[in-house]
Design a protein around this motif. Structure first.
Motif, PDB file in Angstrom:
ATOM      1  N   VAL A 183      -7.608  12.087  -7.061  1.00  0.00           N
ATOM      2  CA  VAL A 183      -8.041  10.686  -7.042  1.00  0.00           C
ATOM      3  C   VAL A 183      -8.285  10.230  -5.604  1.00  0.00           C
ATOM      4  N   TRP A 184      -9.072   9.199  -5.453  1.00  0.00           N
ATOM      5  CA  TRP A 184      -9.271   8.485  -4.184  1.00  0.00           C
ATOM      6  C   TRP A 184      -9.658   9.418  -3.035  1.00  0.00           C
ATOM      7  N   GLY A 185     -10.628  10.273  -3.305  1.00  0.00           N
ATOM      8  CA  GLY A 185     -11.164  11.140  -2.260  1.00  0.00           C
ATOM      9  C   GLY A 185     -10.551  12.512  -2.176  1.00  0.00           C
ATOM     10  N   GLN A 186      -9.512  12.781  -2.950  1.00  0.00           N
ATOM     11  CA  GLN A 186      -8.912  14.107  -2.931  1.00  0.00           C
ATOM     12  C   GLN A 186      -9.879  15.124  -3.551  1.00  0.00           C
ATOM     13  N   CYS A 187      -9.940  16.285  -2.968  1.00  0.00           N
ATOM     14  CA  CYS A 187     -10.651  17.412  -3.560  1.00  0.00           C
ATOM     15  C   CYS A 187     -10.152  18.672  -2.875  1.00  0.00           C
ATOM     16  N   PHE A 188     -10.644  19.826  -3.282  1.00  0.00           N
ATOM     17  CA  PHE A 188     -10.058  21.065  -2.774  1.00  0.00           C
ATOM     18  C   PHE A 188     -10.217  21.222  -1.270  1.00  0.00           C
ATOM     19  N   TRP A 189     -11.184  20.510  -0.677  1.00  0.00           N
ATOM     20  CA  TRP A 189     -11.352  20.621   0.771  1.00  0.00           C
ATOM     21  C   TRP A 189     -10.938  19.357   1.522  1.00  0.00           C
ATOM     22  N   ASN A 190     -10.351  18.369   0.833  1.00  0.00           N
ATOM     23  CA  ASN A 190      -9.898  17.145   1.515  1.00  0.00           C
ATOM     24  C   ASN A 190      -8.621  16.609   0.893  1.00  0.00           C
ATOM     25  N   GLU A 191      -7.526  16.733   1.608  1.00  0.00           N
ATOM     26  CA  GLU A 191      -6.250  16.203   1.123  1.00  0.00           C
ATOM     27  C   GLU A 191      -5.990  14.775   1.582  1.00  0.00           C
ATOM     28  N   TYR A 192      -6.827  14.262   2.482  1.00  0.00           N
ATOM     29  CA  TYR A 192      -6.572  12.956   3.090  1.00  0.00           C
ATOM     30  C   TYR A 192      -7.168  11.848   2.219  1.00  0.00           C
ATOM     31  N   HIS A 193      -6.409  11.455   1.219  1.00  0.00           N
ATOM     32  CA  HIS A 193      -6.883  10.443   0.275  1.00  0.00           C
ATOM     33  C   HIS A 193      -6.880   9.054   0.910  1.00  0.00           C
ATOM     34  N   MET A 194      -7.334   8.083   0.167  1.00  0.00           N
ATOM     35  CA  MET A 194      -7.537   6.731   0.676  1.00  0.00           C
ATOM     36  C   MET A 194      -6.283   6.106   1.289  1.00  0.00           C
ATOM     37  N   LEU A 200       0.830  -1.204   0.000  1.00  0.00           N
ATOM     38  CA  LEU A 200       0.000   0.000   0.000  1.00  0.00           C
ATOM     39  C   LEU A 200       0.868   1.260   0.000  1.00  0.00           C
ATOM     40  N   PHE A 201       1.991   1.201   0.717  1.00  0.00           N
ATOM     41  CA  PHE A 201       2.934   2.315   0.700  1.00  0.00           C
ATOM     42  C   PHE A 201       3.462   2.553  -0.717  1.00  0.00           C
ATOM     43  N   LEU A 202       3.848   1.480  -1.406  1.00  0.00           N
ATOM     44  CA  LEU A 202       4.349   1.622  -2.776  1.00  0.00           C
ATOM     45  C   LEU A 202       3.285   2.205  -3.696  1.00  0.00           C
ATOM     46  N   LEU A 203       2.050   1.777  -3.498  1.00  0.00           N
ATOM     47  CA  LEU A 203       0.956   2.332  -4.300  1.00  0.00           C
ATOM     48  C   LEU A 203       0.791   3.825  -4.015  1.00  0.00           C
ATOM     49  N   SER A 204       0.952   4.206  -2.746  1.00  0.00           N
ATOM     50  CA  SER A 204       0.819   5.624  -2.392  1.00  0.00           C
ATOM     51  C   SER A 204       1.921   6.473  -3.021  1.00  0.00           C
ATOM     52  N   THR A 205       3.088   5.867  -3.290  1.00  0.00           N
ATOM     53  CA  THR A 205       4.185   6.623  -3.894  1.00  0.00           C
ATOM     54  C   THR A 205       3.941   6.902  -5.374  1.00  0.00           C
ATOM     55  N   CYS A 206       2.892   6.337  -5.919  1.00  0.00           N
ATOM     56  CA  CYS A 206       2.502   6.649  -7.297  1.00  0.00           C
ATOM     57  C   CYS A 206       1.558   7.845  -7.361  1.00  0.00           C
ATOM     58  N   MET A 207       1.121   8.338  -6.213  1.00  0.00           N
ATOM     59  CA  MET A 207       0.138   9.414  -6.162  1.00  0.00           C
ATOM     60  C   MET A 207       0.585  10.684  -6.905  1.00  0.00           C
ATOM     61  N   PRO A 208       1.849  11.121  -6.782  1.00  0.00           N
ATOM     62  CA  PRO A 208       2.230  12.334  -7.522  1.00  0.00           C
ATOM     63  C   PRO A 208       1.996  12.210  -9.020  1.00  0.00           C
ATOM     64  N   TYR A 209       2.250  11.016  -9.572  1.00  0.00           N
ATOM     65  CA  TYR A 209       2.060  10.821 -11.006  1.00  0.00           C
ATOM     66  C   TYR A 209       0.576  10.686 -11.348  1.00  0.00           C
ATOM     67  N   LEU A 210      -0.183  10.018 -10.485  1.00  0.00           N
ATOM     68  CA  LEU A 210      -1.622   9.919 -10.712  1.00  0.00           C
ATOM     69  C   LEU A 210      -2.260  11.303 -10.703  1.00  0.00           C
ATOM     70  N   ASN A 211      -1.816  12.144  -9.782  1.00  0.00           N
ATOM     71  CA  ASN A 211      -2.350  13.508  -9.728  1.00  0.00           C
ATOM     72  C   ASN A 211      -1.955  14.307 -10.970  1.00  0.00           C
ATOM     73  N   ARG A 212      -0.736  14.121 -11.449  1.00  0.00           N
ATOM     74  CA  ARG A 212      -0.279  14.843 -12.637  1.00  0.00           C
ATOM     75  C   ARG A 212      -1.089  14.433 -13.872  1.00  0.00           C
ATOM     76  N   TRP A 213      -1.348  13.113 -13.989  1.00  0.00           N
ATOM     77  CA  TRP A 213      -2.005  12.604 -15.197  1.00  0.00           C
ATOM     78  C   TRP A 213      -3.526  12.604 -15.116  1.00  0.00           C
ATOM     79  N   PHE A 214      -4.072  12.359 -13.920  1.00  0.00           N
ATOM     80  CA  PHE A 214      -5.520  12.184 -13.804  1.00  0.00           C
ATOM     81  C   PHE A 214      -6.196  13.190 -12.876  1.00  0.00           C
ATOM     82  N   GLY A 215      -5.437  14.071 -12.237  1.00  0.00           N
ATOM     83  CA  GLY A 215      -6.030  15.018 -11.306  1.00  0.00           C
ATOM     84  C   GLY A 215      -6.266  14.394  -9.942  1.00  0.00           C
TER      85      GLY A 215
END
Length: 362
Positions: free
Chosen positions: A189-200, A172-187
């Motif tokens: 994800v997994w509960g993130q929004c302008f009022w919630n930074e605490y993703h899954m 799960l940690f390794l999957l979380s380290t892909c988050m910067p790229y997921l955010n760059r490519w897909f915006g």
């Protein structure tokens, strides 16, 4: 406790890489007075682009290596030790030197005109809130302190966790380290929004993953030396290549670019940096000498002091090798790093002879 020899090599190596990172930052948008990269980056030439990518990109394992070394030695906490005993022992070692150097970075630059009186007073007034303006490298201390605070909490689980359970966490940690790229490519994800930074995967992300990884390597990884060396080499090469390329492909010479954008692959909790760090650590774990050379042991023991003071020396050698001598980038960066490291080592060694020096350099 018996000294773990290969960790001395890792500590000395990681300490040098920290200085190599900051030496490289003077060649792409250094923020002038701090000798470190600012919010905007500018690479004047293709040579700067290439050599900054290589030197700085390869060195991005430095911080995670320090995290892994600390976790390798301290996790899980000793059973006979209480939480408060652990905190007292760890924090009496790192906090006094930290605060002393925070004061020094807030005042000494006044002597050579790097800051003015107003900046000095502002830095001093904010010491309990954040690092001084001239000590950007002290950001590292806060996640390190956070890990120390968390070690007594996670230790009971690590004492009981099976290898499979730890692999689940690491996955799960390794999957979380892909988050910067997921955010760059897909915006978002997994509960993130302008009022919630605490993703899954928030609670499986960050430097805590390196802590669990270090424990898994020490307790559960049963690979022989040959396997560690071969797998470590492959992981290191793949991690280094992707980390270096991630900057090179985005840092266009002659264009001013946002530093966080071109450094996306240089974040310490990205998948490529994890591979680079883990591979290198596995390679170092193959060292089976009973005693390291004395110079390596001394570098390891003094690494905290070297880290604390190195920005004081760095600016001098940047002036010498980059500006006065005008060396090409390929030579200037390692020359700055080597001379800065040597000066810090000698300075820390001299300070170590002073009674009570542990309160100054750890």
């Amino acid at each position: 406790m018996k000294r773990i020899v290969f960790l001395d090599y890792v500590r000395a190596f990681a300490c040098f890489l920290v200085i190599l990172v900051h030496s490289s930052e003077n060649f792409y948008g250094a923020a002038g007075s701090t000798d470190m990269a600012g919010p905007q980056s500018y690479l004047p030439s293709e040579a700067d682009r290439l050599w900054v990518s290589i030197y700085d990109g390869f060195s991005r394992m430095a911080v995670p290596l320090f995290m892994i070394v600390s976790a390798y030695l301290l996790v899980p906490m000793k059973k006979e030790q209480s939480m408060w005993q652990f905190y007292r022992k760890r924090f009496t070692r790192i906090l006094p030197p930290f605060f002393i150097f925070m004061i020094l970075y807030s005042t000494l630059p006044l002597l050579w005109g790097q800051i003015d009186g107003a900046t000095s007073m502002t830095d001093l007034s904010r010491l309990l809130l954040n690092f001084p303006s001239q000590a950007g490298h002290f950001w590292f201390m806060y996640p390190l302190i956070s890990l120390y605070l968390f070690i007594p909490i996670i230790s009971p689980w690590l004492e009981k966790a099976t290898a499979k359970e730890e692999r689940f966490f690491i996955g799960l940690f390794l999957l979380s380290t892909c988050m910067p790229y997921l955010n760059r490519w897909f915006g978002e994800v997994w509960g993130q929004c302008f009022w919630n930074e605490y993703h899954m995967l928030w609670y499986f992300s960050g430097y805590l993953g390196y802590l669990v990884l270090a424990h898994y390597i020490r307790v559960h990884l049963t690979w022989d030396r040959s396997t560690r060396l071969s797998v470590g080499t492959v992981l290191m090469i793949v991690g280094a290549a992707t980390t270096i390329y991630s900057f090179y492909v985005q840092a266009v010479p002659g264009e001013t670019l946002p530093t966080p954008v071109i450094e996306i692959g240089w974040a310490f909790c990205t998948i490529n940096c994890v591979l680079l760090t883990m591979g290198t650590f596995l390679m170092f774990s193959c060292i089976n000498r009973s005693n390291p050379p004395r110079i390596v042991t001394e570098m390891s023991k003094l690494s905290y002091g070297i880290y604390l003071m190195h920005i004081f020396w760095l600016g001098l050698w940047v002036t010498v090798f980059k500006h006065t001598l005008g060396l090409p980038t390929v030579a200037a960066i390692p020359c700055i790093a080597v001379t800065t490291f040597a000066c810090c080592f000698v300075t820390a060694k001299i300070i170590s002879y002073i009674p009570g020096s542990k309160w100054i350099i750890g």
